[in-house]
Scaffold this active site. Structure first.
Site, PDB file in Angstrom:
ATOM      1  N   ARG A 211     -28.236 104.952 -22.275  1.00  0.00           N
ATOM      2  CA  ARG A 211     -27.556 103.817 -21.325  1.00  0.00           C
ATOM      3  C   ARG A 211     -26.214 103.224 -22.761  1.00  0.00           C
ATOM      4  O   ARG A 211     -26.178 103.832 -24.019  1.00  0.00           O
ATOM      5  CB  ARG A 211     -28.029 102.523 -21.629  1.00  0.00           C
ATOM      6  CG  ARG A 211     -28.956 102.808 -19.812  1.00  0.00           C
ATOM      7  CD  ARG A 211     -30.110 101.260 -20.032  1.00  0.00           C
ATOM      8  NE  ARG A 211     -30.769 100.831 -18.376  1.00  0.00           N
ATOM      9  CZ  ARG A 211     -30.213 100.548 -17.829  1.00  0.00           C
ATOM     10  NH1 ARG A 211     -29.187  99.933 -17.600  1.00  0.00           N
ATOM     11  NH2 ARG A 211     -30.468 100.710 -16.287  1.00  0.00           N
ATOM     12  N   TYR A 257     -20.180 101.413 -14.032  1.00  0.00           N
ATOM     13  CA  TYR A 257     -19.105 100.321 -13.127  1.00  0.00           C
ATOM     14  C   TYR A 257     -18.670  99.361 -14.198  1.00  0.00           C
ATOM     15  O   TYR A 257     -20.039  99.437 -15.865  1.00  0.00           O
ATOM     16  CB  TYR A 257     -20.298  99.708 -11.644  1.00  0.00           C
ATOM     17  CG  TYR A 257     -21.515  98.993 -12.460  1.00  0.00           C
ATOM     18  CD1 TYR A 257     -21.653  97.473 -13.159  1.00  0.00           C
ATOM     19  CD2 TYR A 257     -22.660 100.104 -12.349  1.00  0.00           C
ATOM     20  CE1 TYR A 257     -22.700  97.723 -13.426  1.00  0.00           C
ATOM     21  CE2 TYR A 257     -24.127  99.621 -12.891  1.00  0.00           C
ATOM     22  CZ  TYR A 257     -24.381  97.995 -13.314  1.00  0.00           C
ATOM     23  OH  TYR A 257     -25.329  97.447 -14.112  1.00  0.00           O
TER      24      TYR A 257
END
Length: 440
Positions: A211, A257
């Protein structure tokens, strides 16, 4: 009627994540006295991450600073009912969910959300977890209200002994509450107390997740000098893009995104677990190595990643129960989910909305017990189905049909990602709870 049966419930919530805070707000608005016990400390800055306006409240033990979350219509309707400020959430609207070949960048499939307001009642939004966390914290502790503000006790370790719900602080002090809510995450101590060995029955997926967040300003600066990255950015639809590795049967894909009103790019990299994952190695170097065969623009994008973190993905089957006496589990403590489908936070919000609706103005422990049973009856079948589906990515829904039938007590069997999303997004937990109360 005793005086005790005319007073609001004293409720203690273990855990101050999205589930715990949203439940605290809902129960506060339902007339109850709520205390949250959180093992972590809060600090006032993210720290090293280079993001705009970095003055957040953030849990020290969580990597909230490098996580975004998708707010689907089924979860967002609960937030609207709680009175969240859309402005404070700083959302980005996701217009589609597209799948792209990670090497060739050719489009594989796409689901559009242009009609999501008409179909589901709201748009699909992406927010920074810290912005959501801070807004829920504001609603929980705001003193400019006639309702009792939530009491938040930080740096507080707890122990739960036995199924009778005896809660103890680290110094041995016993906390007596009418209701104890376990919102303490995947590795829940509250769940351990009521489920025992079943609580830790986990299966490794042999997958891990990178992440990272990238400041959009940093991306835009590079766009001016990199044609591959510029072309990639122009080709990307304004939504959640999944870049899949089509060269192998092993699961490997990127999700990209933006959030925070477009100021930040959210990157997730699902990959086969590496032997060095979680050890003292450079996660960013591992990220670039794992996806180095992807298109040049994607590799350049990953080169901009900051504060890369990695952790293994673990799979839990639905638990046999969520309640025991005066204890109830919610969120990841009740239904730990994998990231596929983006429903973990939304299911925690559904739990909070259900508890707030079912326990509104309840004053007796006897009635509370009836309502907790109703809560589990309403929430467990649906959340269990979504939990099972969270173990497979887009297009692989048929792989879990047997598990759905066995563990989720449902005849519903989605055969496509579109059907899966529609099932998740079109549900109104608040209306369902109202309807069940009326028919009870």
């Amino acid at each position: 009627m005793s005086r005790r049966d005319t007073m609001p419930l004293d409720i203690t919530i273990v855990g101050a994540g999205i589930g715990g805070l949203s439940a605290a707000v809902a129960l506060r608005q339902g007339g109850h006295r709520v205390t949250i016990l959180e093992k972590s400390k809060f600090k006032t800055e993210v720290g090293a991450v280079n993001l705009p306006t970095c003055h957040f409240l953030v849990l020290c033990t969580n990597h909230l600073y490098n996580q975004a979350v998708v707010l689907a219509p089924n979860g967002f309707l609960v937030l609207k009912a709680l009175g969240v400020s859309i402005e404070n959430l700083r959302p980005t609207t996701l217009r589609c969910w597209e799948t792209v070949d990670g090497e060739t960048l050719e489009k594989i499939s796409s689901i559009g959300f242009e009609d999501s307001i008409d179909r589901y009642g709201s748009e699909i939004l992406a927010v920074h977890r810290v912005d959501l966390h801070n807004e829920l914290l504001r609603l929980a502790t705001d003193e400019h209200s006639s309702m009792h503000p939530v009491s938040l006790r930080l740096d507080t370790k707890v122990e739960v002994k036995g199924e009778q719900g005896h809660l103890y602080l680290g110094n041995g002090t016993r906390i007596d509450a009418d209701l104890i809510i376990g919102a303490d995450g995947v590795h829940s101590l509250v769940r351990d107390a009521i489920l025992g060995q079943q609580s830790s029955m986990v299966t490794t997926t042999e997958l891990s997740a990178f992440r990272s967040l990238i400041p959009t300003a940093k991306l835009e600066e590079r766009l001016a000098t990199s044609k591959p990255l510029h072309d990639l950015y122009l080709s990307k639809h304004r939504g959640s893009s999944i870049y899949a590795d089509t060269t192998t049967k092993k699961e490997r894909h990127l999700v990209w995104y933006d959030c925070r009103g477009g100021e930040v790019q959210n990157i997730v990299g699902i990959h086969p677990t590496r032997s060095e994952d979680g050890k003292d190695t450079d996660p960013k170097e591992a990220l670039l190595e794992e996806f180095g065969h992807f298109g040049a623009g994607l590799v350049e994008l990953l080169g901009l990643a900051e504060n890369v973190a990695v952790w293994p993905l673990q799979d839990y089957l639905p638990f046999s129960r969520w309640t025991s006496n005066n204890i109830v589990l919610i969120g990841d403590a009740a239904h730990p989910m994998l990231p596929f489908g983006g429903q973990a936070a939304n299911q925690a919000l559904e739990d909070a909305g259900a508890l707030g609706t079912l326990l509104a103005n309840v004053t007796s422990r006897e009635e509370m017990q009836h309502r907790l049973k109703l809560f589990e009856d309403i929430r467990k079948p649906r959340a269990s189905a979504i939990q099972i589906l969270s173990s497979v990515r887009v297009g692989l829904e048929e792989k879990v049909q047997d598990k759905l039938q066995r563990y989720a007590a449902t005849e519903w069997k989605p055969t496509s990602f579109g059907e899966r999303l529609s099932h998740a997004y079109s549900y109104n937990v608040l209306q369902d709870c109202h309807d069940r109360l009326e028919s009870a």
